[in-house]
Scaffold this active site. Structure first.
Site, PDB file in Angstrom:
ATOM      1  N   GLY A 208       0.834  -1.195   0.000  1.00 15.58           N
ATOM      2  CA  GLY A 208       0.000   0.000   0.000  1.00 15.58           C
ATOM      3  C   GLY A 208       0.866   1.241   0.000  1.00 15.58           C
ATOM      4  O   GLY A 208       2.019   1.203  -0.440  1.00 15.58           O
ATOM      5  N   SER A 209       0.306   2.323   0.509  1.00 15.46           N
ATOM      6  CA  SER A 209       0.986   3.617   0.408  1.00 15.46           C
ATOM      7  C   SER A 209       2.038   3.794   1.496  1.00 15.46           C
ATOM      8  O   SER A 209       2.003   3.125   2.539  1.00 15.46           O
ATOM      9  CB  SER A 209      -0.052   4.730   0.524  1.00 15.46           C
ATOM     10  OG  SER A 209      -0.686   4.633   1.783  1.00 15.46           O
ATOM     11  N   GLY A 213       2.014   2.629   5.311  1.00 15.61           N
ATOM     12  CA  GLY A 213       3.172   1.799   5.656  1.00 15.61           C
ATOM     13  C   GLY A 213       3.843   2.272   6.935  1.00 15.61           C
ATOM     14  O   GLY A 213       4.269   1.468   7.772  1.00 15.61           O
ATOM     15  N   GLU A 230       5.620  -3.144   1.023  1.00 13.69           N
ATOM     16  CA  GLU A 230       5.784  -2.842  -0.404  1.00 13.69           C
ATOM     17  C   GLU A 230       4.983  -1.586  -0.672  1.00 13.69           C
ATOM     18  O   GLU A 230       3.750  -1.622  -0.696  1.00 13.69           O
ATOM     19  CB  GLU A 230       5.244  -3.986  -1.253  1.00 13.69           C
ATOM     20  CG  GLU A 230       5.920  -5.285  -0.893  1.00 13.69           C
ATOM     21  CD  GLU A 230       6.090  -6.184  -2.081  1.00 13.69           C
ATOM     22  OE1 GLU A 230       6.952  -7.053  -2.019  1.00 13.69           O
ATOM     23  OE2 GLU A 230       5.359  -6.010  -3.071  1.00 13.69           O
ATOM     24  N   CYS A 264       2.288   0.497  -8.867  1.00 22.17           N
ATOM     25  CA  CYS A 264       3.364   0.994  -8.004  1.00 22.17           C
ATOM     26  C   CYS A 264       4.583   1.306  -8.854  1.00 22.17           C
ATOM     27  O   CYS A 264       5.333   2.219  -8.549  1.00 22.17           O
ATOM     28  CB  CYS A 264       3.700  -0.026  -6.927  1.00 22.17           C
ATOM     29  SG  CYS A 264       4.015  -1.659  -7.573  1.00 22.17           S
TER      30      CYS A 264
HETATM   31  P1  NAD Z   1      -3.452   2.230   1.214  1.00 21.33           P
HETATM   32  O1  NAD Z   1      -2.200   2.481   1.971  1.00 21.33           O
HETATM   33  O2  NAD Z   1      -4.495   3.258   1.216  1.00 21.33           O
HETATM   34  O3  NAD Z   1      -4.147   0.885   1.722  1.00 21.33           O
HETATM   35  C1  NAD Z   1      -3.495  -0.370   1.705  1.00 21.33           C
HETATM   36  C2  NAD Z   1      -4.145  -1.306   2.692  1.00 21.33           C
HETATM   37  O4  NAD Z   1      -3.926  -0.846   4.021  1.00 21.33           O
HETATM   38  C3  NAD Z   1      -5.661  -1.433   2.529  1.00 21.33           C
HETATM   39  O5  NAD Z   1      -6.014  -2.789   2.680  1.00 21.33           O
HETATM   40  C4  NAD Z   1      -6.182  -0.576   3.679  1.00 21.33           C
HETATM   41  O6  NAD Z   1      -7.464  -0.957   4.127  1.00 21.33           O
HETATM   42  C5  NAD Z   1      -5.146  -0.861   4.750  1.00 21.33           C
HETATM   43  N1  NAD Z   1      -5.048   0.151   5.814  1.00 21.33           N
HETATM   44  C6  NAD Z   1      -5.333   1.480   5.759  1.00 21.33           C
HETATM   45  N2  NAD Z   1      -5.053   2.067   6.953  1.00 21.33           N
HETATM   46  C7  NAD Z   1      -4.582   1.093   7.769  1.00 21.33           C
HETATM   47  C8  NAD Z   1      -4.116   1.071   9.121  1.00 21.33           C
HETATM   48  N3  NAD Z   1      -4.070   2.184   9.870  1.00 21.33           N
HETATM   49  N4  NAD Z   1      -3.694  -0.102   9.632  1.00 21.33           N
HETATM   50  C9  NAD Z   1      -3.702  -1.233   8.886  1.00 21.33           C
HETATM   51  N5  NAD Z   1      -4.142  -1.278   7.605  1.00 21.33           N
HETATM   52  C10 NAD Z   1      -4.563  -0.125   7.050  1.00 21.33           C
HETATM   53  O7  NAD Z   1      -2.977   1.884  -0.283  1.00 21.33           O
HETATM   54  P2  NAD Z   1      -3.885   1.561  -1.555  1.00 21.33           P
HETATM   55  O8  NAD Z   1      -4.573   2.800  -1.979  1.00 21.33           O
HETATM   56  O9  NAD Z   1      -4.695   0.348  -1.337  1.00 21.33           O
HETATM   57  O10 NAD Z   1      -2.782   1.173  -2.641  1.00 21.33           O
HETATM   58  C11 NAD Z   1      -2.099   2.110  -3.391  1.00 21.33           C
HETATM   59  C12 NAD Z   1      -0.672   2.250  -2.908  1.00 21.33           C
HETATM   60  O11 NAD Z   1      -0.042   0.964  -2.864  1.00 21.33           O
HETATM   61  C13 NAD Z   1       0.193   3.090  -3.823  1.00 21.33           C
HETATM   62  O12 NAD Z   1       1.045   3.907  -3.052  1.00 21.33           O
HETATM   63  C14 NAD Z   1       1.003   2.042  -4.581  1.00 21.33           C
HETATM   64  O13 NAD Z   1       2.205   2.509  -5.120  1.00 21.33           O
HETATM   65  C15 NAD Z   1       1.212   1.019  -3.515  1.00 21.33           C
HETATM   66  N6  NAD Z   1       1.525  -0.292  -4.093  1.00 21.33           N
HETATM   67  C16 NAD Z   1       2.801  -0.779  -3.965  1.00 21.33           C
HETATM   68  C17 NAD Z   1       3.141  -2.001  -4.539  1.00 21.33           C
HETATM   69  C18 NAD Z   1       4.524  -2.544  -4.437  1.00 21.33           C
HETATM   70  O14 NAD Z   1       4.705  -3.715  -4.788  1.00 21.33           O
HETATM   71  N7  NAD Z   1       5.517  -1.800  -3.994  1.00 21.33           N
HETATM   72  C19 NAD Z   1       2.169  -2.720  -5.243  1.00 21.33           C
HETATM   73  C20 NAD Z   1       0.879  -2.206  -5.342  1.00 21.33           C
HETATM   74  C21 NAD Z   1       0.581  -0.995  -4.764  1.00 21.33           C
END
Ligand code: NAD
Length: 460
Positions: A208-209, A213, A230, A264
């Site tokens: 995620g973001s 993270g 990631e 990503c």
């Molecule tokens: P996000 O960070 O908004 O959410 C990711 C996950 O985290 C979701 O399941 C969300 O419900 C959960 N989450 C949110 N707040 C949380 C908390 N406080 N505690 C625990 N879990 C929580 O990201 P997104 O919008 O789903 O994805 C997009 C991001 O992911 C972009 O920044 C993208 O670059 C990144 N990404 C990275 C890779 C990689 O391999 N490096 C791959 C895909 C996406």
């Protein structure tokens, strides 16, 4: 209740009951109770189940692609591509997991003066897989497949924006034979993810973001558990003055606009040598103008809506700042008036390095392009963000490309290609792009903990 909306028209597709702290604690107890039994199965039993899951993905391709396309807005052809490519990744894990877990003899007792030394590998235990929506099959299976093969049980929280896909994955894994308590899905958003981190999990694998993270890393810090993150990217490419301009432009446009830029490792900024800058802009624009924007259900669509409506505001703000500071919008720049989260494919030339467009993750169909005078300037600019996921160079000269790529502070580097992931290579980010690796043998070992055996036979 979690309301699942179609990003192409804003209509509600379905509502789902969300997990609460109490249901998550109960799910953790089940996964914990199952883990030793699951790990005790012969490897071949676990592998046979994962192989059946692989086959089910192939069999149900169309139904799965339609669901993912409807809830995330991903063009259906790209949804099919993702599901079609997932079995290849699973095959890598099936071929390599057993040997990655195999006990290793580090030294015979004769070599150490009497103590035999052995390394064994054990599963971590119960792991949390908190996932993103943009490539739910890729980023999910990079975690839960090797985790299950190596004997862990998994609490899987798909993104709230890919929950229907998460439930499909859950159903297929169980249909394939994964015991009900070895893989358990948790439905919900940030609050559910946070409650999952309150459990006594032995590892958290997050995609995620960067912003989320950081929260995950903080929540896990006092637990001293395995943490793998990631995160996002601001991936650059440099076009040297010796390239075939048309090929480089086509490749980079696809890398920037595939999945509406919501990858990503999407190309997020391009540096072009001044000698070829104008001709590159012409060719790049030609490629982008050829993309059809519209209904993700149509096979003809290349750029669909954004999954998250809030991202439209971020893109608008990036365009406004860029134009106010002298950059040129060559095409696009606006959201579409029609319903749904559509943003025009946008190309911005003469984009200064200090713009948010060139420093912060855009995660949309937008690209900033900047002219550079030398390789040295390109190297400095490419490394000049907090992210370090991928970087690429387009050049006919392998030695020149190699010298530039060796100086990139990023987890993956590309010569004459971009936006590419291989199961045989580690997928890893540096700095704000993350910690740890999925894929490759390193990405299998991520789900194992070593045990060092010092074995001395009794003196007779
Ligand atoms: P996000 O960070 O908004 O959410 C990711 C996950 O985290 C979701 O399941 C969300 O419900 C959960 N989450 C949110 N707040 C949380 C908390 N406080 N505690 C625990 N879990 C929580 O990201 P997104 O919008 O789903 O994805 C997009 C991001 O992911 C972009 O920044 C993208 O670059 C990144 N990404 C990275 C890779 C990689 O391999 N490096 C791959 C895909 C996406």
């Amino acid at each position: 209740m979690l309301s699942i909306k179609n990003p192409a028209n804003g209509q509600t597709i379905q509502t789902l009951e969300e997990d609460t702290a109490a249901t998550i604690a109960a799910k953790f107890a089940r996964a914990s109770g199952e883990q030793k039994k699951w790990a005790a199965l012969p490897y071949s039993n676990r592998a046979a189940i994962i192989a059946r899951f692989r086959d089910l993905l192939v069999e149900r391709l169309e139904e799965l692609a339609q669901t993912m396309s409807q809830e995330t807005g991903k063009p259906v052809t790209q949804a099919r591509n993702e599901i079609r490519a997932t079995p290849g990744r699973i095959d890598f894990f099936l071929t390599n997991a057993e040997s990655a877990m195999r006990e290793e003899l580090a030294a015979e007792s004769e070599a150490t003066g009497g103590t035999k030394e052995v390394i064994s590998y054990e599963p971590l235990g119960v792991i949390a897989n908190i996932s993103a929506w943009n490539y739910p099959y890729f980023v999910g299976s990079n975690v839960f497949v090797p985790a299950l093969l190596t004997g862990n049980t998994v609490l899987y929280k798909p993104s709230e924006m890919a929950s229907l896909t998460g439930l499909k994955i859950d159903a297929l894994l169980h249909e394939a034979g994964i015991p009900a308590d070895a893989f358990i899905t948790i439905i919900g958003g940030g609050a559910a993810g946070s409650a999952l981190l309150d459990q006594k999990i032995q590892g958290v694998f997050f995609t995620g973001s960067y912003a989320t993270g950081q929260k995950i890393a903080q929540a896990a810090a006092s637990k001293m558990i395995r943490v793998q993150l990631e995160l996002g990217g601001k991936d650059p490419a440099y076009v040297c003055d010796d390239v075939n301009i048309e090929n480089a432009a086509e490749s980079l446009a696809e890398g920037a606009f595939y999945n509406a830029g919501q990858s990503c490792c999407a190309i997020e900024r391009i540096y072009v040598h001044e000698k070829v800058y104008d001709s590159f802009l012409d060719q790049f624009l030609k490629a982008v103008k050829g993309y059809s924007v519209g209904d993700p259900k149509s096979d003809a669509t290349f750029v669909g809506p954004l999954t998250r409506a809030q991202q439209l505001d971020i893109l608008e703000a990036q365009v406004a700042e860029a134009t106010a500071k002298g950059a040129r919008v060559l095409t696009g720049g606006k959201r579409l008036a029609s319903p749904g989260n559509f943003f025009q494919p946008t190309v911005i030339a003469d984009a200064d390095q200090n713009l948010r467009l060139m420093r912060e993750e855009s995660f949309g169909p937008i690209i900033g392009i900047q002219k550079v005078r030398s390789d040295a300037e390109a190297i400095e600019r490419m490394n000049d963000t907090e992210y370090g996921l991928t970087a690429g160079v387009y050049s006919k000269d392998e030695k020149r490309a190699h010298e530039i790529l060796a100086q990139m502070d990023s987890g993956s580097v590309y010569w004459n290609c971009c936006d590419r992931v291989s199961p045989r290579l580690p997928w890893t980010g540096r700095r704000h792009s993350g910690i740890g690796s999925t894929l490759s043998v390193i990405g299998i070992r991520a789900f194992l903990q070593p045990k060092a055996w010092h074995l001395r036979a009794p003196k007779t």
